[in-house]
Design a protein around this motif. Structure first.
Motif, PDB file in Angstrom:
ATOM      1  N   GLU A 161      -1.574 -28.543  27.671  1.00  0.00           N
ATOM      2  CA  GLU A 161      -0.606 -29.790  28.339  1.00  0.00           C
ATOM      3  C   GLU A 161      -0.998 -31.149  27.796  1.00  0.00           C
ATOM      4  O   GLU A 161      -1.160 -32.134  28.233  1.00  0.00           O
ATOM      5  N   VAL A 162      -1.207 -30.951  26.256  1.00  0.00           N
ATOM      6  CA  VAL A 162      -1.236 -32.427  25.612  1.00  0.00           C
ATOM      7  C   VAL A 162       0.125 -32.911  25.449  1.00  0.00           C
ATOM      8  O   VAL A 162       0.932 -32.242  25.702  1.00  0.00           O
ATOM      9  N   ASP A 163       0.019 -33.928  24.824  1.00  0.00           N
ATOM     10  CA  ASP A 163       1.298 -34.562  24.755  1.00  0.00           C
ATOM     11  C   ASP A 163       1.917 -34.393  23.502  1.00  0.00           C
ATOM     12  O   ASP A 163       3.348 -34.562  23.277  1.00  0.00           O
ATOM     13  N   LEU A 164       1.232 -34.134  22.388  1.00  0.00           N
ATOM     14  CA  LEU A 164       1.626 -34.151  20.841  1.00  0.00           C
ATOM     15  C   LEU A 164       0.884 -33.161  20.185  1.00  0.00           C
ATOM     16  O   LEU A 164      -0.031 -33.077  20.163  1.00  0.00           O
ATOM     17  N   VAL A 165       1.526 -32.067  19.284  1.00  0.00           N
ATOM     18  CA  VAL A 165       0.964 -31.191  18.503  1.00  0.00           C
ATOM     19  C   VAL A 165       1.618 -31.320  17.084  1.00  0.00           C
ATOM     20  O   VAL A 165       2.605 -31.872  17.018  1.00  0.00           O
ATOM     21  N   ASN A 166       1.028 -30.536  16.115  1.00  0.00           N
ATOM     22  CA  ASN A 166       1.650 -30.576  14.726  1.00  0.00           C
ATOM     23  C   ASN A 166       1.410 -29.322  13.882  1.00  0.00           C
ATOM     24  O   ASN A 166       0.488 -28.556  14.246  1.00  0.00           O
ATOM     25  N   VAL A 167       2.222 -29.191  12.994  1.00  0.00           N
ATOM     26  CA  VAL A 167       2.082 -28.287  12.218  1.00  0.00           C
ATOM     27  C   VAL A 167       2.348 -28.698  10.723  1.00  0.00           C
ATOM     28  O   VAL A 167       2.594 -29.755  10.574  1.00  0.00           O
ATOM     29  N   HIS A 168       2.186 -28.038   9.711  1.00  0.00           N
ATOM     30  CA  HIS A 168       2.316 -28.309   8.095  1.00  0.00           C
ATOM     31  C   HIS A 168       3.793 -27.880   7.998  1.00  0.00           C
ATOM     32  O   HIS A 168       4.098 -26.608   7.917  1.00  0.00           O
ATOM     33  N   ALA A 169       4.529 -29.034   7.318  1.00  0.00           N
ATOM     34  CA  ALA A 169       5.960 -28.412   6.909  1.00  0.00           C
ATOM     35  C   ALA A 169       6.074 -27.469   5.897  1.00  0.00           C
ATOM     36  O   ALA A 169       7.006 -26.718   5.874  1.00  0.00           O
ATOM     37  N   ALA A 170       4.883 -27.411   5.049  1.00  0.00           N
ATOM     38  CA  ALA A 170       4.976 -26.652   3.930  1.00  0.00           C
ATOM     39  C   ALA A 170       4.931 -24.983   4.328  1.00  0.00           C
ATOM     40  O   ALA A 170       5.003 -24.277   3.628  1.00  0.00           O
ATOM     41  N   GLY A 171       4.605 -24.584   5.832  1.00  0.00           N
ATOM     42  CA  GLY A 171       4.707 -23.509   6.134  1.00  0.00           C
ATOM     43  C   GLY A 171       6.007 -22.809   6.284  1.00  0.00           C
ATOM     44  O   GLY A 171       6.519 -21.760   6.409  1.00  0.00           O
ATOM     45  N   GLY A 172       7.175 -23.883   6.044  1.00  0.00           N
ATOM     46  CA  GLY A 172       8.452 -23.276   5.957  1.00  0.00           C
ATOM     47  C   GLY A 172       9.188 -23.324   7.201  1.00  0.00           C
ATOM     48  O   GLY A 172       8.710 -23.703   8.452  1.00  0.00           O
ATOM     49  N   LYS A 173      10.526 -23.108   7.299  1.00  0.00           N
ATOM     50  CA  LYS A 173      11.464 -23.425   8.483  1.00  0.00           C
ATOM     51  C   LYS A 173      11.092 -22.274   9.429  1.00  0.00           C
ATOM     52  O   LYS A 173      11.107 -22.359  10.845  1.00  0.00           O
ATOM     53  N   LYS A 174      11.039 -20.779   9.096  1.00  0.00           N
ATOM     54  CA  LYS A 174      10.749 -19.965   9.820  1.00  0.00           C
ATOM     55  C   LYS A 174       9.444 -20.138  10.873  1.00  0.00           C
ATOM     56  O   LYS A 174       9.537 -19.844  12.149  1.00  0.00           O
ATOM     57  N   MET A 175       8.509 -20.762   9.985  1.00  0.00           N
ATOM     58  CA  MET A 175       7.017 -20.916  10.915  1.00  0.00           C
ATOM     59  C   MET A 175       7.400 -22.009  11.700  1.00  0.00           C
ATOM     60  O   MET A 175       6.792 -21.955  12.860  1.00  0.00           O
ATOM     61  N   MET A 176       8.067 -23.269  11.301  1.00  0.00           N
ATOM     62  CA  MET A 176       8.277 -24.137  12.321  1.00  0.00           C
ATOM     63  C   MET A 176       8.995 -23.839  13.538  1.00  0.00           C
ATOM     64  O   MET A 176       8.798 -24.256  14.728  1.00  0.00           O
ATOM     65  N   GLU A 177       9.993 -22.857  13.256  1.00  0.00           N
ATOM     66  CA  GLU A 177      11.020 -22.666  14.448  1.00  0.00           C
ATOM     67  C   GLU A 177      10.020 -21.842  15.327  1.00  0.00           C
ATOM     68  O   GLU A 177      10.291 -21.764  16.861  1.00  0.00           O
ATOM     69  N   ALA A 178       9.114 -20.728  14.722  1.00  0.00           N
ATOM     70  CA  ALA A 178       8.298 -19.987  15.768  1.00  0.00           C
ATOM     71  C   ALA A 178       7.155 -20.926  16.398  1.00  0.00           C
ATOM     72  O   ALA A 178       6.917 -20.504  17.693  1.00  0.00           O
ATOM     73  N   ALA A 179       6.861 -22.053  15.809  1.00  0.00           N
ATOM     74  CA  ALA A 179       5.973 -23.066  16.695  1.00  0.00           C
ATOM     75  C   ALA A 179       6.751 -23.707  18.062  1.00  0.00           C
ATOM     76  O   ALA A 179       6.147 -23.660  18.883  1.00  0.00           O
ATOM     77  N   ILE A 180       8.017 -24.059  17.855  1.00  0.00           N
ATOM     78  CA  ILE A 180       8.579 -24.474  19.003  1.00  0.00           C
ATOM     79  C   ILE A 180       8.854 -23.195  20.076  1.00  0.00           C
ATOM     80  O   ILE A 180       8.671 -23.484  21.329  1.00  0.00           O
ATOM     81  N   GLU A 181       9.128 -22.076  19.374  1.00  0.00           N
ATOM     82  CA  GLU A 181       9.510 -20.982  20.334  1.00  0.00           C
ATOM     83  C   GLU A 181       8.138 -20.734  21.140  1.00  0.00           C
ATOM     84  O   GLU A 181       7.896 -20.529  22.445  1.00  0.00           O
ATOM     85  N   GLY A 182       6.913 -20.858  20.453  1.00  0.00           N
ATOM     86  CA  GLY A 182       5.813 -20.530  21.108  1.00  0.00           C
ATOM     87  C   GLY A 182       5.340 -21.883  22.144  1.00  0.00           C
ATOM     88  O   GLY A 182       4.810 -21.363  23.163  1.00  0.00           O
TER      89      GLY A 182
END
Length: 238
Positions: free
Chosen positions: A80-101
């Motif tokens: 229940e943190v307020d903000l998290v992040n990923v590396h955009a270099a991981g690509g679109k599918k990875m970022m979509e997976a992050a939101i899904e998770g």
């Protein structure tokens, strides 16, 4: 998201965090917990800080195959943190997976943590991107491309330097969050950062929030330094 000043808790232990936070008894802070602190103390440090009423940006910069990032974010959402992040270099599918998770892991009735993507670190220079990373595009064009991918992937914003904010706001809209590290007060050393700016410049350029570390945490009077940065960041606000 309001325009917070986020303090980077770049400390090695909970004891150091407690010594620092004790100097802000009447302030609800927005703090950043990065790899140094999280890997030493584990998830318990998040609960410890949350119990003191502070907001948290958990800065772990996830970058892996989509399923691994999805499962990791599913677990992080439970903190229940307020903000998290990923590396955009991981690509679109990875970022979509992050939101899904994150969506799957957010407890019922709670708000999903905002998720942003690191475009390029503020320690990255034009020379580094060309010579070390073998990216032939100009740095600002790479940042814009990564930011567009992040927005298309459903992320809430990006981490970038202040110097890219104006263009990102123009291309992607001001509701797309721009979190800008590399903040220094006038006359301070840049240290290991390549693209720095003052709080006043970050505000003029349109940053959503700024991340400040050593300009506050390494000062003799951190509370006084915090108020100085905060006033510079919020000056002229009604």
């Amino acid at each position: 998201m309001n325009r917070p000043l986020i303090i980077a808790l770049d400390f090695k232990s909970r004891d150091e965090v407690d010594l620092f936070l004790k100097q802000f008894p009447n302030e609800q802070l927005f703090v950043k917990v990065g790899m140094e602190l999280f890997y030493q103390e584990g998830p318990s440090i998040i609960t410890h800080i949350k119990n003191q009423g502070h907001k948290i940006f958990l800065d772990l910069k996830l970058h892996d195959i989509p399923n691994t990032v999805k499962q990791a974010m599913k677990g992080l959402a439970k903190l229940e943190v307020d903000l998290v992040n990923v590396h955009a270099a991981g690509g679109k599918k990875m970022m979509e997976a992050a939101i899904e998770g994150l969506t799957l892991g957010t407890p019922l009735g709670k708000t999903r943590p905002a998720c942003i993507a690191v475009t390029q670190l503020t320690s990255t220079s034009e020379k580094m991107i060309q010579e070390d990373l073998l990216i032939t595009e100009q740095l600002d064009s790479v940042v814009l491309h990564y930011a567009k991918l992040a927005q298309e992937s459903g992320l809430d914003g990006v981490v970038c330097s202040t110097h890219e904010v104006k263009r990102l706001n123009s291309e992607l809209g001001r509701s797309f969050i721009t979190v800008t590290p590399g903040i220094r007060m006038e006359g301070e050393s840049s240290d290991d950062q390549s693209r720095v700016a003052t709080p006043q410049l970050a505000k003029r350029l349109g940053s959503t929030c700024i991340v400040v570390g050593r300009s506050i945490t390494k000062q003799q009077n951190p509370y006084k330094a915090y108020m100085k940065v905060k006033n510079a960041w919020e000056e002229n606000e009604k």
